[in-house]
Design a protein around this motif. Structure first.
Motif, PDB file in Angstrom:
ATOM      1  N   THR A  13      88.512 151.045  13.685  1.00  0.00           N
ATOM      2  CA  THR A  13      87.208 150.412  13.817  1.00  0.00           C
ATOM      3  C   THR A  13      87.288 149.147  12.973  1.00  0.00           C
ATOM      4  O   THR A  13      88.357 148.785  12.494  1.00  0.00           O
ATOM      5  CB  THR A  13      86.097 151.326  13.236  1.00  0.00           C
ATOM      6  OG1 THR A  13      86.396 151.577  11.865  1.00  0.00           O
ATOM      7  CG2 THR A  13      85.993 152.627  13.981  1.00  0.00           C
ATOM      8  N   ASN A  14      86.179 148.514  12.737  1.00  0.00           N
ATOM      9  CA  ASN A  14      86.175 147.310  11.908  1.00  0.00           C
ATOM     10  C   ASN A  14      86.487 147.703  10.458  1.00  0.00           C
ATOM     11  O   ASN A  14      85.647 148.292   9.777  1.00  0.00           O
ATOM     12  CB  ASN A  14      84.807 146.626  12.006  1.00  0.00           C
ATOM     13  CG  ASN A  14      84.797 145.294  11.294  1.00  0.00           C
ATOM     14  OD1 ASN A  14      85.679 145.024  10.458  1.00  0.00           O
ATOM     15  ND2 ASN A  14      83.826 144.473  11.613  1.00  0.00           N
ATOM     16  N   LYS A  17      84.145 146.812   7.787  1.00  0.00           N
ATOM     17  CA  LYS A  17      82.766 147.285   7.892  1.00  0.00           C
ATOM     18  C   LYS A  17      82.740 148.814   7.749  1.00  0.00           C
ATOM     19  O   LYS A  17      82.735 149.539   8.754  1.00  0.00           O
ATOM     20  CB  LYS A  17      82.193 146.847   9.245  1.00  0.00           C
ATOM     21  CG  LYS A  17      80.709 146.897   9.336  1.00  0.00           C
ATOM     22  CD  LYS A  17      80.266 146.356  10.691  1.00  0.00           C
ATOM     23  CE  LYS A  17      78.850 146.807  10.970  1.00  0.00           C
ATOM     24  NZ  LYS A  17      78.540 146.731  12.392  1.00  0.00           N
ATOM     25  N   SER A  19      80.554 150.917   7.304  1.00  0.00           N
ATOM     26  CA  SER A  19      79.480 151.661   7.987  1.00  0.00           C
ATOM     27  C   SER A  19      79.914 152.076   9.398  1.00  0.00           C
ATOM     28  O   SER A  19      79.319 152.969   9.990  1.00  0.00           O
ATOM     29  CB  SER A  19      78.200 150.831   8.030  1.00  0.00           C
ATOM     30  OG  SER A  19      78.437 149.645   8.748  1.00  0.00           O
ATOM     31  N   SER A  20      80.962 151.450   9.928  1.00  0.00           N
ATOM     32  CA  SER A  20      81.433 151.792  11.283  1.00  0.00           C
ATOM     33  C   SER A  20      82.537 152.859  11.249  1.00  0.00           C
ATOM     34  O   SER A  20      83.015 153.289  12.292  1.00  0.00           O
ATOM     35  CB  SER A  20      81.972 150.530  11.983  1.00  0.00           C
ATOM     36  OG  SER A  20      83.190 150.108  11.372  1.00  0.00           O
ATOM     37  N   TRP A  21      82.944 153.289  10.077  1.00  0.00           N
ATOM     38  CA  TRP A  21      84.092 154.200   9.975  1.00  0.00           C
ATOM     39  C   TRP A  21      83.722 155.637  10.358  1.00  0.00           C
ATOM     40  O   TRP A  21      82.652 156.131   9.974  1.00  0.00           O
ATOM     41  CB  TRP A  21      84.625 154.237   8.541  1.00  0.00           C
ATOM     42  CG  TRP A  21      85.199 152.945   8.054  1.00  0.00           C
ATOM     43  CD1 TRP A  21      85.232 151.746   8.712  1.00  0.00           C
ATOM     44  CD2 TRP A  21      85.811 152.725   6.794  1.00  0.00           C
ATOM     45  NE1 TRP A  21      85.823 150.791   7.926  1.00  0.00           N
ATOM     46  CE2 TRP A  21      86.191 151.368   6.738  1.00  0.00           C
ATOM     47  CE3 TRP A  21      86.072 153.540   5.696  1.00  0.00           C
ATOM     48  CZ2 TRP A  21      86.824 150.814   5.642  1.00  0.00           C
ATOM     49  CZ3 TRP A  21      86.708 152.989   4.589  1.00  0.00           C
ATOM     50  CH2 TRP A  21      87.082 151.645   4.569  1.00  0.00           C
ATOM     51  N   PRO A  22      84.634 156.326  11.070  1.00  0.00           N
ATOM     52  CA  PRO A  22      84.392 157.750  11.359  1.00  0.00           C
ATOM     53  C   PRO A  22      84.712 158.627  10.149  1.00  0.00           C
ATOM     54  O   PRO A  22      85.444 158.210   9.245  1.00  0.00           O
ATOM     55  CB  PRO A  22      85.359 158.038  12.503  1.00  0.00           C
ATOM     56  CG  PRO A  22      86.430 157.022  12.391  1.00  0.00           C
ATOM     57  CD  PRO A  22      85.845 155.808  11.715  1.00  0.00           C
ATOM     58  N   LYS A 125      83.810 153.822   1.527  1.00  0.00           N
ATOM     59  CA  LYS A 125      82.841 154.816   2.007  1.00  0.00           C
ATOM     60  C   LYS A 125      83.528 156.175   1.873  1.00  0.00           C
ATOM     61  O   LYS A 125      84.322 156.569   2.731  1.00  0.00           O
ATOM     62  CB  LYS A 125      82.443 154.525   3.461  1.00  0.00           C
ATOM     63  CG  LYS A 125      81.281 155.358   3.932  1.00  0.00           C
ATOM     64  CD  LYS A 125      80.883 155.005   5.354  1.00  0.00           C
ATOM     65  CE  LYS A 125      79.736 155.894   5.814  1.00  0.00           C
ATOM     66  NZ  LYS A 125      79.478 155.745   7.254  1.00  0.00           N
ATOM     67  N   PRO A 130      88.777 154.125   8.390  1.00  0.00           N
ATOM     68  CA  PRO A 130      88.659 153.280   9.580  1.00  0.00           C
ATOM     69  C   PRO A 130      89.543 153.704  10.752  1.00  0.00           C
ATOM     70  O   PRO A 130      89.430 153.175  11.859  1.00  0.00           O
ATOM     71  CB  PRO A 130      89.085 151.895   9.070  1.00  0.00           C
ATOM     72  CG  PRO A 130      89.897 152.148   7.875  1.00  0.00           C
ATOM     73  CD  PRO A 130      89.382 153.419   7.265  1.00  0.00           C
TER      74      PRO A 130
END
Ligand code: SF4
Length: 134
Positions: A13-14, A17, A19-22, A125, A130
């Protein structure tokens, strides 16, 4: 190298970023292509000693010279005097300077604590990564 790079990027993912991570799941690292080695790597005095880049005496007595030397070698980008940590240098690709062309850490045995503890204990996070396994 570019083939590896293009393939690699489709698996993330990004990275910039969180907040976009799984959510991280056990075993994800088995097929990952070192995405975490593209993040900002913040290391301690002890990490640098383990990597044999300095010793306790130099840190205690010649910190400014050490910072200058490691910057010149592009091993560190900067030193954060507030938390006493060093930011590792990066290649143009954003990879850590210790990552080889096969996406393996050249200093795996002596790698910094932050690398050992990502993403469960240390991460932008915590508990997320990511990487998206296909
Ligand atoms: S030191 Fe090794 S594990 Fe840590 S970011 Fe660099 S290449 Fe990756």
């Amino acid at each position: 190298m570019s083939a590896i790079k293009n393939t690699r990027l489709t698996y993330y993912t990004n990275i910039k970023k969180p907040s976009s991570w799984p959510k991280y799941k056990k075993g994800m690292c088995d097929t990952c292509m070192a995405g975490c080695c593209m993040l900002i790597i913040e290391v301690t005095h002890d990490d640098l000693i383990r990597l044999k880049l300095t010793d306790a005496w130099e840190i205690e007595n010649c910190l400014k010279d050490l910072i200058k030397r490691l910057k010149k070698l592009k091993i560190i980008k900067r030193y954060n005097s507030k938390n006493g940590k060093f930011i590792f240098g990066k290649k143009k690709s954003s990879d850590c300077i210790f990552l080889d062309n096969n996406r393996r850490c050249m200093e795996y045995k002596n790698r910094p604590e932050v690398c050992r503890n990502h993403p469960v204990i240390v991460s932008p996070k915590k508990g997320f990564c990511p990487y998206i396994p296909k």
